[in-house]
Design a protein around this motif. Structure first.
Motif, PDB file in Angstrom:
ATOM      1  N   UNK A 152     -10.508  48.337  25.670  1.00  0.00           N
ATOM      2  CA  UNK A 152     -11.389  49.176  26.493  1.00  0.00           C
ATOM      3  C   UNK A 152     -12.759  49.279  25.829  1.00  0.00           C
ATOM      4  N   UNK A 153     -13.800  49.433  26.690  1.00  0.00           N
ATOM      5  CA  UNK A 153     -15.128  49.637  26.106  1.00  0.00           C
ATOM      6  C   UNK A 153     -15.678  51.007  26.498  1.00  0.00           C
ATOM      7  N   UNK A 154     -16.543  51.522  25.629  1.00  0.00           N
ATOM      8  CA  UNK A 154     -17.132  52.843  25.860  1.00  0.00           C
ATOM      9  C   UNK A 154     -18.061  52.790  27.075  1.00  0.00           C
ATOM     10  N   UNK A 155     -18.203  53.929  27.752  1.00  0.00           N
ATOM     11  CA  UNK A 155     -19.159  54.016  28.872  1.00  0.00           C
ATOM     12  C   UNK A 155     -19.958  55.316  28.774  1.00  0.00           C
ATOM     13  N   UNK A 156     -21.099  55.298  29.479  1.00  0.00           N
ATOM     14  CA  UNK A 156     -21.820  56.555  29.701  1.00  0.00           C
ATOM     15  C   UNK A 156     -21.553  56.882  31.163  1.00  0.00           C
ATOM     16  N   UNK A 157     -20.960  58.032  31.426  1.00  0.00           N
ATOM     17  CA  UNK A 157     -20.527  58.316  32.789  1.00  0.00           C
ATOM     18  C   UNK A 157     -20.934  59.713  33.223  1.00  0.00           C
ATOM     19  N   UNK A 158     -21.666  59.764  34.320  1.00  0.00           N
ATOM     20  CA  UNK A 158     -22.017  61.067  34.866  1.00  0.00           C
ATOM     21  C   UNK A 158     -21.038  61.390  35.985  1.00  0.00           C
ATOM     22  N   UNK A 159     -20.319  62.482  35.851  1.00  0.00           N
ATOM     23  CA  UNK A 159     -19.327  62.828  36.867  1.00  0.00           C
ATOM     24  C   UNK A 159     -20.036  63.192  38.166  1.00  0.00           C
ATOM     25  N   UNK A 160     -19.712  62.523  39.292  1.00  0.00           N
ATOM     26  CA  UNK A 160     -20.364  62.863  40.555  1.00  0.00           C
ATOM     27  C   UNK A 160     -20.055  64.309  40.966  1.00  0.00           C
ATOM     28  N   UNK A 161     -18.844  64.774  40.661  1.00  0.00           N
ATOM     29  CA  UNK A 161     -18.441  66.169  40.902  1.00  0.00           C
ATOM     30  C   UNK A 161     -17.845  66.667  39.589  1.00  0.00           C
ATOM     31  N   UNK A 162     -18.243  67.849  39.131  1.00  0.00           N
ATOM     32  CA  UNK A 162     -17.649  68.383  37.899  1.00  0.00           C
ATOM     33  C   UNK A 162     -16.140  68.423  38.055  1.00  0.00           C
ATOM     34  N   UNK A 163     -15.425  67.881  37.092  1.00  0.00           N
ATOM     35  CA  UNK A 163     -13.966  67.929  37.146  1.00  0.00           C
ATOM     36  C   UNK A 163     -13.414  67.806  35.740  1.00  0.00           C
ATOM     37  N   UNK A 164     -12.673  68.828  35.325  1.00  0.00           N
ATOM     38  CA  UNK A 164     -12.094  68.797  33.982  1.00  0.00           C
ATOM     39  C   UNK A 164     -11.026  67.718  33.883  1.00  0.00           C
ATOM     40  N   UNK A 165     -10.338  67.471  34.987  1.00  0.00           N
ATOM     41  CA  UNK A 165      -9.281  66.463  34.936  1.00  0.00           C
ATOM     42  C   UNK A 165      -9.880  65.083  34.710  1.00  0.00           C
ATOM     43  N   UNK A 166     -10.963  64.784  35.415  1.00  0.00           N
ATOM     44  CA  UNK A 166     -11.578  63.462  35.272  1.00  0.00           C
ATOM     45  C   UNK A 166     -12.254  63.345  33.906  1.00  0.00           C
ATOM     46  N   UNK A 167     -13.009  64.375  33.529  1.00  0.00           N
ATOM     47  CA  UNK A 167     -13.639  64.373  32.198  1.00  0.00           C
ATOM     48  C   UNK A 167     -12.576  64.114  31.126  1.00  0.00           C
ATOM     49  N   UNK A 168     -11.430  64.779  31.262  1.00  0.00           N
ATOM     50  CA  UNK A 168     -10.364  64.641  30.266  1.00  0.00           C
ATOM     51  C   UNK A 168      -9.773  63.242  30.282  1.00  0.00           C
ATOM     52  N   UNK A 169      -9.541  62.701  31.475  1.00  0.00           N
ATOM     53  CA  UNK A 169      -8.995  61.342  31.583  1.00  0.00           C
ATOM     54  C   UNK A 169      -9.905  60.351  30.873  1.00  0.00           C
ATOM     55  N   UNK A 170     -11.225  60.494  31.061  1.00  0.00           N
ATOM     56  CA  UNK A 170     -12.174  59.561  30.436  1.00  0.00           C
ATOM     57  C   UNK A 170     -12.177  59.767  28.915  1.00  0.00           C
ATOM     58  N   UNK A 171     -12.146  61.017  28.462  1.00  0.00           N
ATOM     59  CA  UNK A 171     -12.150  61.267  27.013  1.00  0.00           C
ATOM     60  C   UNK A 171     -10.873  60.730  26.355  1.00  0.00           C
ATOM     61  N   UNK A 172      -9.744  60.864  27.056  1.00  0.00           N
ATOM     62  CA  UNK A 172      -8.493  60.353  26.483  1.00  0.00           C
ATOM     63  C   UNK A 172      -8.531  58.828  26.409  1.00  0.00           C
ATOM     64  N   UNK A 173      -9.118  58.197  27.420  1.00  0.00           N
ATOM     65  CA  UNK A 173      -9.287  56.733  27.372  1.00  0.00           C
ATOM     66  C   UNK A 173     -10.241  56.359  26.240  1.00  0.00           C
ATOM     67  N   UNK A 174     -11.266  57.199  26.033  1.00  0.00           N
ATOM     68  CA  UNK A 174     -12.280  56.904  25.004  1.00  0.00           C
ATOM     69  C   UNK A 174     -11.684  56.867  23.596  1.00  0.00           C
ATOM     70  N   UNK A 175     -10.541  57.545  23.401  1.00  0.00           N
ATOM     71  CA  UNK A 175      -9.889  57.490  22.078  1.00  0.00           C
ATOM     72  C   UNK A 175      -9.511  56.056  21.720  1.00  0.00           C
ATOM     73  N   UNK A 176      -9.279  55.243  22.777  1.00  0.00           N
ATOM     74  CA  UNK A 176      -8.860  53.845  22.586  1.00  0.00           C
ATOM     75  C   UNK A 176      -9.985  52.851  22.830  1.00  0.00           C
ATOM     76  N   UNK A 177     -11.191  53.330  23.083  1.00  0.00           N
ATOM     77  CA  UNK A 177     -12.288  52.414  23.454  1.00  0.00           C
ATOM     78  C   UNK A 177     -13.248  52.243  22.282  1.00  0.00           C
ATOM     79  N   UNK A 178     -13.826  51.068  22.180  1.00  0.00           N
ATOM     80  CA  UNK A 178     -14.769  50.825  21.081  1.00  0.00           C
ATOM     81  C   UNK A 178     -16.152  51.340  21.467  1.00  0.00           C
ATOM     82  N   UNK A 179     -16.737  52.190  20.623  1.00  0.00           N
ATOM     83  CA  UNK A 179     -18.099  52.674  20.862  1.00  0.00           C
ATOM     84  C   UNK A 179     -18.141  54.113  21.349  1.00  0.00           C
ATOM     85  N   UNK A 180     -19.359  54.575  21.618  1.00  0.00           N
ATOM     86  CA  UNK A 180     -19.550  55.985  21.988  1.00  0.00           C
ATOM     87  C   UNK A 180     -19.443  56.155  23.506  1.00  0.00           C
ATOM     88  N   UNK A 181     -18.435  56.883  23.941  1.00  0.00           N
ATOM     89  CA  UNK A 181     -18.311  57.237  25.365  1.00  0.00           C
ATOM     90  C   UNK A 181     -18.994  58.578  25.573  1.00  0.00           C
TER      91      UNK A 181
END
Ligand code: S3P
Length: 432
Positions: A152-181
């Motif tokens: 997986x690679x890091x991304x910069x992602x602006x949530x179209x709608x604030x959502x803790x579930x989506x923010x969390x899903x991306x952060x959990x994926x970021x644990x396995x991604x190379x670079x700064x998410x």
């Protein structure tokens, strides 16, 4: 379930462990190396679904003395499940596990019940695909088949709608991604339990809150170490009792050990602006989350008017809006709720369900795409519909307590999703 009107609420109690924090505790301790003990884990079916999915992914989880022991497998230690992972009614389970599974080198399928199968998943599919996973959905809805990637690679992602579930899903994926998410939320900062829990488990992340935009960054990959966690009581469950005690004159209620995370307590300020007296005491921190006691006294005067909840104000109280609409019917000016279209995408269409039930109880309500306007009303007992939705059931149980005459709610056992003992606890503090 039949509900008779109440005279007042009196007592002292605790509510079950916080649902949002419990999901994260189970998932993050599974991702860590070593054994973590979780105390006061949520008792509802939603968090049980998360535990069952983690077990199906090869994580050993046992219950001992009312605690949960999770033997973390590390972020690469999960095993492919032969069967689809059943998330039940729980959007949090599906969206957060999707983030974990995106970084595994196997394929997983996430399924849910009829309600969850109707809920939007593109919001989590899009960022995970941008990170390099392949996610198949059914026209943007569950089931989700996740073809994980171990690069997986890091991304910069602006949530179209604030959502803790989506923010969390991306952060959990970021644990396995190379670079700064980097994940940013510009409308409103959603609940930050994942950020707090990741830090508790030793992750390094940075958070900035500037000019109305909140950005959290995580430099991956990162490895977590096991740690014990104590879960505070669920403030969203406490909210129903706080409202009941506030609405019924001469009430006096204390709720101990309840989570007071500022991203969850905005509804208390709304209650106060309506003239209810709510005090917090003994505020402290455990496992990187604030908690304390809430003391509510029954109202001494008619409620005041807070006429409109809109913009970020309604986003911050999204889970409490059906309950606030009930309170709104008790204010001299009524209440208008706008900018709450997300409410139609929860466990049920909570705008439609709230409007329908308030009307059944005799209130005049106008429905909008993004909310409703509730006129002041003396509610009367009625046949109410839960829509199979735990929060609708609990909000209208409180409405039934202040109504004239008995009410009946169908399928009220759906409270098991977040608060299986809701009716028993309520009966223990209600005086008639
Ligand atoms: C939750 C986030 C919110 C909330 C839900 C629980 C969580 O949903 O409504 O009850 O635990 O992260 P969204 O992320 O869809 O806003």
């Amino acid at each position: 379930m039949r509900i008779r009107p109440a005279r007042r609420i009196k007592g002292q109690l605790r509510v079950p462990g916080d649902k949002s924090i419990s999901h994260r505790a189970a998932i993050i301790s599974a991702l860590a190396h070593g054994s973590s003990k979780i105390s006061s884990f949520a008792t509802g079916a939603d968090c049980a679904a998360t535990v069952a999915c983690l077990k199906a992914l090869g994580v050993a989880i046992t219950a001992a003395d009312g605690n949960l022991i999770v033997n973390g497998v590390g972020r690469h230690g999960f095993k492919r499940s032969d069967k689809p992972l059943d998330c039940g009614n729980s959007g949090s389970t599906m969206r957060m596990l999707a983030g974990v599974l995106a970084g595994q080198n196997f394929t997983s399928t996430l399924v849910g019940d009829d309600s969850l199968s109707m809920r939007p998943m593109r919001r989590i599919v899009a960022p995970l695909e941008a990170m390099g996973a392949t996610v198949q959905s059914h026209a943007g809805k569950p089931p989700l088949t996740i073809i994980g990637s171990d690069s997986l690679k890091a991304i910069a992602y602006e949530l179209p709608v604030s959502s803790a579930q989506v923010k969390s899903g991306v952060l959990l994926a970021a644990l396995n991604a190379a670079g700064v998410t980097r994940v940013s939320e510009s409308s409103v900062k959603s609940r930050d339990h994942t950020e707090r829990m990741l830090q508790w488990f030793g992750a390094a992340l940075s958070q900035q809150d500037t000019g109305g935009t909140y950005v959290v960054s995580l430099d991956g990959p990162q490895t977590l170490a096991a740690r014990d966690i104590s879960i505070p009581g669920d403030i969203s469950s406490a909210a129903f009792f706080v409202a009941a005690a506030g609405l019924l004159p001469n009430s006096d209620l204390v709720i101990d050990n309840v989570g007071l995370n500022p991203t969850r307590t905005a509804f208390l300020s709304v209650f106060e602006s309506l003239g209810l007296t709510v005090k917090t005491k003994n505020v402290r921190e455990e496992s990187n989350e604030p908690l304390g006691s809430i003391h509510v006294a029954g109202r001494q005067f008619p409620l005041q008017s807070q006429t409109t909840l809109s913009g970020s104000n309604s986003a911050q109280v999204i889970d409490e809006l059906p309950l606030l609409a009930v309170l709104g019917s008790q204010t001299p000016g009524g209440m208008e709720i706008r900018d709450a279209e997300e409410l139609r995408l929860k466990e049920s269409d909570r705008i439609a369900a709230t409007v329908k039930n308030l009307r059944a109880m005799g209130a005049t309500v106008k429905e909008f795409d993004d909310g409703m306007s509730v006129n002041p009303a003396q509610l009367k007992g009625a046949r109410l519909e839960s829509n199979g939705d735990h929060r609708i059931t609990m909000a209208f149980t409180i409405a039934a307590l202040i109504a004239a005459g008995e009410s009946e709610i169908d399928d009220a056992e759906c409270v098991r999703v977040s608060f299986p003992d809701f009716f028993e606890v309520l009966e223990s503090i209600v005086e008639r």
